[in-house]
Design a protein around this motif. Structure first.
Motif, PDB file in Angstrom:
ATOM      1  N   ILE A   1      -3.607   0.067  -6.499  1.00 37.82           N
ATOM      2  CA  ILE A   1      -3.174  -0.283  -5.157  1.00 37.82           C
ATOM      3  C   ILE A   1      -3.962  -1.475  -4.664  1.00 37.82           C
ATOM      4  O   ILE A   1      -5.170  -1.544  -4.815  1.00 37.82           O
ATOM      5  CB  ILE A   1      -3.348   0.908  -4.195  1.00 37.82           C
TER       6      ILE A   1
ATOM      7  N   THR B   1      -6.076  -4.007  -2.492  1.00 36.29           N
ATOM      8  CA  THR B   1      -7.104  -3.783  -1.485  1.00 36.29           C
ATOM      9  C   THR B   1      -7.332  -5.052  -0.680  1.00 36.29           C
ATOM     10  O   THR B   1      -7.364  -6.150  -1.224  1.00 36.29           O
ATOM     11  CB  THR B   1      -8.430  -3.368  -2.150  1.00 36.29           C
TER      12      THR B   1
ATOM     13  N   TRP C   1       0.832  -1.199   0.000  1.00 39.01           N
ATOM     14  CA  TRP C   1       0.000   0.000   0.000  1.00 39.01           C
ATOM     15  C   TRP C   1       0.872   1.256   0.000  1.00 39.01           C
ATOM     16  O   TRP C   1       0.581   2.216  -0.702  1.00 39.01           O
ATOM     17  CB  TRP C   1      -0.905   0.024   1.228  1.00 39.01           C
TER      18      TRP C   1
ATOM     19  N   GLN D   1      -6.400   4.040   2.042  1.00 36.37           N
ATOM     20  CA  GLN D   1      -6.363   2.605   1.750  1.00 36.37           C
ATOM     21  C   GLN D   1      -6.512   1.800   3.032  1.00 36.37           C
ATOM     22  O   GLN D   1      -7.292   0.841   3.100  1.00 36.37           O
ATOM     23  CB  GLN D   1      -5.039   2.265   1.058  1.00 36.37           C
TER      24      GLN D   1
END
Length: 222
Positions: free
Chosen positions: A210, A212, A126, A196
């Motif tokens: 990115i 998840t 992240w 995030q």
């Protein structure tokens, strides 16, 4: 978009050694540091992130400026963190530069999610993903991802077990014209990381790259 405004009580990587001082981009600070601090102060962020200046640690570098932030949903905090900009005009061997960014980010998770063996790698991705998505060049990254669980007994036994993820990291931003890093872009990428961790949807199409994680714990009361 909300202007740069947050909260955090404890420290990270020496960030608890905080006292007020003339080290926050004032008239006695080097021009490069003044410019970087001004860029942080002028940044405008997504409305779910509240961010404010906070006293910076005094022993990590000759000049330092710190921000603390929280991802907020109504009256509930989803995640919080602190970002510190360090500057040593003489340079620092370990940094390979004159600036360094140091951060702490944390949030509560579902116990099942915290037990995932891939969690540390994903959380580190992240951070690196947030920097790469905004096209930032940086060096000497280092850090830790820590997961902790709390179980309550006796008079506290009615509380449900809680799990927390904590990311502590630092990296050296590339210095641009006049030796000034793109502090605003690094702040934006850090806010992407906060969002995030908090489980917010991406702020823009570029952020979709990115990784998840699902099943994060719901909002926590302030």
């Amino acid at each position: 978009m909300a202007a740069a405004q947050g909260r955090l009580s404890d420290g990270a990587d020496g960030m608890d050694d905080s006292k007020e001082g003339d080290r926050d981009g004032g008239s006695t600070a080097p021009p490069a540091f003044q410019a970087a601090v001004q860029a942080l102060r002028n940044s405008r962020l997504r409305p779910q992130i509240e961010i404010d200046p906070t006293p910076a640690p005094q022993r990590l570098a000759p000049f330092a400026y710190a921000l603390e932030a929280a991802v907020v949903d109504g009256d509930q905090d989803l995640a919080d963190g602190r970002l510190v900009l360090l500057h040593d005009p003489a340079g620092h061997d370990a940094w390979h530069g004159t600036f360094r960014l140091v951060t702490l980010v944390r949030a509560e998770l579902e116990p099942e999610m915290a037990a995932d063996p891939l969690l540390p790698d994903v959380c580190w991705s992240w951070l690196t993903g947030a920097l790469q998505t905004r096209g930032l060049t940086y060096g000497e990254p280092s850090g830790t991802v820590t997961r902790a669980s709390s179980h309550y007994f006796g008079g506290l036994s009615e509380r449900p077990s809680a799990s927390q993820i904590e990311i502590r990291a630092s990296w050296t931003p590339r210095e641009g014209l006049g030796g000034v890093p793109d502090a605003a872009a690094h702040l934006a990428s850090w806010c992407d990381l906060l969002a995030q961790v908090a489980g917010l949807p991406p702020a823009g199409p570029g952020d979709a790259s990115i990784v998840t994680l699902p099943q994060r714990r719901g909002p926590q009361s302030r």
